[in-house]
Motif scaffolding. Structure first.
Motif, PDB file in Angstrom:
ATOM      1  N   LEU A   1       0.848  -1.181   0.000  1.00  0.00           N
ATOM      2  CA  LEU A   1       0.000   0.000   0.000  1.00  0.00           C
ATOM      3  C   LEU A   1       0.884   1.231   0.000  1.00  0.00           C
ATOM      4  N   VAL A   2       0.507   2.212  -0.792  1.00  0.00           N
ATOM      5  CA  VAL A   2       1.225   3.481  -0.812  1.00  0.00           C
ATOM      6  C   VAL A   2       0.590   4.386   0.233  1.00  0.00           C
ATOM      7  N   LEU A   3       1.399   4.977   1.076  1.00  0.00           N
ATOM      8  CA  LEU A   3       0.938   5.896   2.102  1.00  0.00           C
ATOM      9  C   LEU A   3       1.584   7.254   1.857  1.00  0.00           C
ATOM     10  N   VAL A   4       0.751   8.282   1.711  1.00  0.00           N
ATOM     11  CA  VAL A   4       1.291   9.633   1.599  1.00  0.00           C
ATOM     12  C   VAL A   4       1.816   9.996   2.984  1.00  0.00           C
TER      13      VAL A   4
ATOM     14  N   MET B   1      -2.980   0.821  -4.569  1.00  0.00           N
ATOM     15  CA  MET B   1      -3.833   1.291  -3.479  1.00  0.00           C
ATOM     16  C   MET B   1      -3.101   2.406  -2.734  1.00  0.00           C
ATOM     17  N   ILE B   2      -3.743   3.565  -2.654  1.00  0.00           N
ATOM     18  CA  ILE B   2      -3.134   4.738  -2.039  1.00  0.00           C
ATOM     19  C   ILE B   2      -3.930   5.117  -0.792  1.00  0.00           C
ATOM     20  N   VAL B   3      -3.228   5.390   0.306  1.00  0.00           N
ATOM     21  CA  VAL B   3      -3.854   5.794   1.560  1.00  0.00           C
ATOM     22  C   VAL B   3      -3.413   7.213   1.889  1.00  0.00           C
ATOM     23  N   GLU B   4      -4.408   8.066   2.132  1.00  0.00           N
ATOM     24  CA  GLU B   4      -4.160   9.440   2.564  1.00  0.00           C
ATOM     25  C   GLU B   4      -4.926   9.655   3.862  1.00  0.00           C
TER      26      GLU B   4
ATOM     27  N   VAL C   1     -13.282  12.846  18.437  1.00  0.00           N
ATOM     28  CA  VAL C   1     -12.162  13.353  17.647  1.00  0.00           C
ATOM     29  C   VAL C   1     -11.734  12.224  16.736  1.00  0.00           C
ATOM     30  N   GLY C   2     -11.316  12.547  15.526  1.00  0.00           N
ATOM     31  CA  GLY C   2     -10.898  11.487  14.628  1.00  0.00           C
ATOM     32  C   GLY C   2     -10.104  11.978  13.439  1.00  0.00           C
ATOM     33  N   ILE C   3      -9.885  11.038  12.538  1.00  0.00           N
ATOM     34  CA  ILE C   3      -9.050  11.253  11.360  1.00  0.00           C
ATOM     35  C   ILE C   3      -9.787  10.658  10.169  1.00  0.00           C
ATOM     36  N   PHE C   4      -9.849  11.396   9.072  1.00  0.00           N
ATOM     37  CA  PHE C   4     -10.385  10.833   7.841  1.00  0.00           C
ATOM     38  C   PHE C   4      -9.282  10.048   7.135  1.00  0.00           C
ATOM     39  N   ALA C   5      -9.644   8.915   6.574  1.00  0.00           N
ATOM     40  CA  ALA C   5      -8.727   8.122   5.751  1.00  0.00           C
ATOM     41  C   ALA C   5      -9.380   7.952   4.392  1.00  0.00           C
ATOM     42  N   ARG C   6      -8.647   8.252   3.359  1.00  0.00           N
ATOM     43  CA  ARG C   6      -9.110   8.054   1.986  1.00  0.00           C
ATOM     44  C   ARG C   6      -8.236   6.977   1.367  1.00  0.00           C
ATOM     45  N   VAL C   7      -8.866   5.892   0.921  1.00  0.00           N
ATOM     46  CA  VAL C   7      -8.152   4.775   0.312  1.00  0.00           C
ATOM     47  C   VAL C   7      -8.650   4.687  -1.127  1.00  0.00           C
TER      48      VAL C   7
ATOM     49  N   LEU D   1      -7.735   3.715  -5.522  1.00  0.00           N
ATOM     50  CA  LEU D   1      -6.935   3.012  -6.521  1.00  0.00           C
ATOM     51  C   LEU D   1      -6.377   4.065  -7.458  1.00  0.00           C
ATOM     52  N   GLY D   2      -5.118   4.403  -7.259  1.00  0.00           N
ATOM     53  CA  GLY D   2      -4.466   5.404  -8.093  1.00  0.00           C
ATOM     54  C   GLY D   2      -5.089   6.783  -8.005  1.00  0.00           C
ATOM     55  N   GLY D   3      -5.771   7.079  -6.913  1.00  0.00           N
ATOM     56  CA  GLY D   3      -6.406   8.386  -6.754  1.00  0.00           C
ATOM     57  C   GLY D   3      -7.868   8.400  -7.167  1.00  0.00           C
ATOM     58  N   SER D   4      -8.391   7.282  -7.668  1.00  0.00           N
ATOM     59  CA  SER D   4      -9.796   7.202  -8.095  1.00  0.00           C
ATOM     60  C   SER D   4     -10.515   6.124  -7.292  1.00  0.00           C
ATOM     61  N   HIS D   5     -11.832   6.130  -7.389  1.00  0.00           N
ATOM     62  CA  HIS D   5     -12.663   5.100  -6.741  1.00  0.00           C
ATOM     63  C   HIS D   5     -12.355   4.975  -5.252  1.00  0.00           C
ATOM     64  N   ALA D   6     -12.452   6.089  -4.554  1.00  0.00           N
ATOM     65  CA  ALA D   6     -12.044   6.132  -3.150  1.00  0.00           C
ATOM     66  C   ALA D   6     -13.048   5.475  -2.212  1.00  0.00           C
ATOM     67  N   SER D   7     -12.509   4.836  -1.180  1.00  0.00           N
ATOM     68  CA  SER D   7     -13.265   4.386  -0.015  1.00  0.00           C
ATOM     69  C   SER D   7     -12.817   5.273   1.129  1.00  0.00           C
ATOM     70  N   TRP D   8     -13.776   5.675   1.958  1.00  0.00           N
ATOM     71  CA  TRP D   8     -13.478   6.591   3.057  1.00  0.00           C
ATOM     72  C   TRP D   8     -13.742   5.914   4.397  1.00  0.00           C
ATOM     73  N   TYR D   9     -12.928   6.284   5.388  1.00  0.00           N
ATOM     74  CA  TYR D   9     -13.076   5.778   6.742  1.00  0.00           C
ATOM     75  C   TYR D   9     -12.939   6.943   7.716  1.00  0.00           C
ATOM     76  N   TRP D  10     -13.634   6.820   8.855  1.00  0.00           N
ATOM     77  CA  TRP D  10     -13.462   7.745   9.976  1.00  0.00           C
ATOM     78  C   TRP D  10     -12.792   6.947  11.081  1.00  0.00           C
ATOM     79  N   ILE D  11     -11.623   7.393  11.511  1.00  0.00           N
ATOM     80  CA  ILE D  11     -10.869   6.728  12.568  1.00  0.00           C
ATOM     81  C   ILE D  11     -11.082   7.536  13.850  1.00  0.00           C
ATOM     82  N   SER D  12     -11.952   7.044  14.736  1.00  0.00           N
ATOM     83  CA  SER D  12     -12.185   7.713  16.020  1.00  0.00           C
ATOM     84  C   SER D  12     -11.009   7.442  16.932  1.00  0.00           C
TER      85      SER D  12
END
Length: 178
Positions: free
Chosen positions: A57-60, A124-127, A141-147, A149-160
């Motif tokens: 996985l690529v992590l910015v 797969m890119i994780v920001e 309080v939390g953090i958004f995670a955007r996962v 495929l190459g910057g497209s078709h994102a899945s989003w998560y909220w990390i509490s």
């Protein structure tokens, strides 16, 4: 007896004033670097969701200003205690760029400074965003995670995240519907 009553009243007043106020949001972590445990927790969740299971996985390597009105709308839908129509854009203004610690763990992270669409088009890119207040759940309080495929078709998560033992710990990772 009168002295005892006065002492009890003073003690209760002191305890009440030192207790956390229910309308006071929790402080945001003042990290110089996002702890690697957060990235590892997200990695485990991504493995459960079968994302990037057989590849690196690529992590910015620094937090990104990925939180926006659309992600807040998705967070509102996932928040059980939300107030209808409430949207607080002040949470978005608090975003800042901080480095993200990567640790050896469940994922083979490839840290990059920026996403290159030509180089990472099928990766797969994780920001991650910097920590911010959930405007729909006052004590969250939390953090958004955007996962993506190459910057497209994102899945989003909220990390509490929550204060724990002098630091911060992941409380829950919630997938968001965008």
């Amino acid at each position: 007896m009168k002295r005892l009553l006065i002492s009890i009243v003073l003690l209760l007043t002191a305890c009440a004033s030192s207790a956390p106020q229910p309308n006071t949001p929790p402080p945001l972590p003042e990290w110089e670097m996002m702890p690697g445990g957060i990235v590892e927790s997200l990695c485990r969740r991504l493995r459960q969701d079968a994302l990037g299971e057989n590849s690196a996985l690529v992590l910015v390597r620094t937090t990104q200003p990925i939180a926006n009105a659309q992600s807040l709308t998705a967070l509102a839908a996932a928040s059980a205690k939300r107030k209808s129509g409430e949207r607080n854009m002040n949470a978005l203004r608090a975003q800042r760029s901080i480095p993200i610690e990567t640790v050896a763990g469940s994922c083979a992270w490839q840290a990059v400074d920026a996403v290159d669409p030509l180089r990472h088009g099928d990766t797969m890119i994780v920001e991650l965003s910097s920590p911010l207040q959930n405007p729909f759940e006052w004590r969250n309080v939390g953090i958004f995670a955007r996962v993506s495929l190459g910057g497209s078709h994102a899945s989003w998560y909220w990390i509490s995240i929550a204060p724990y033992g002098g630091g911060w710990a992941v409380a829950q990772i919630t997938p968001l519907v965008m």
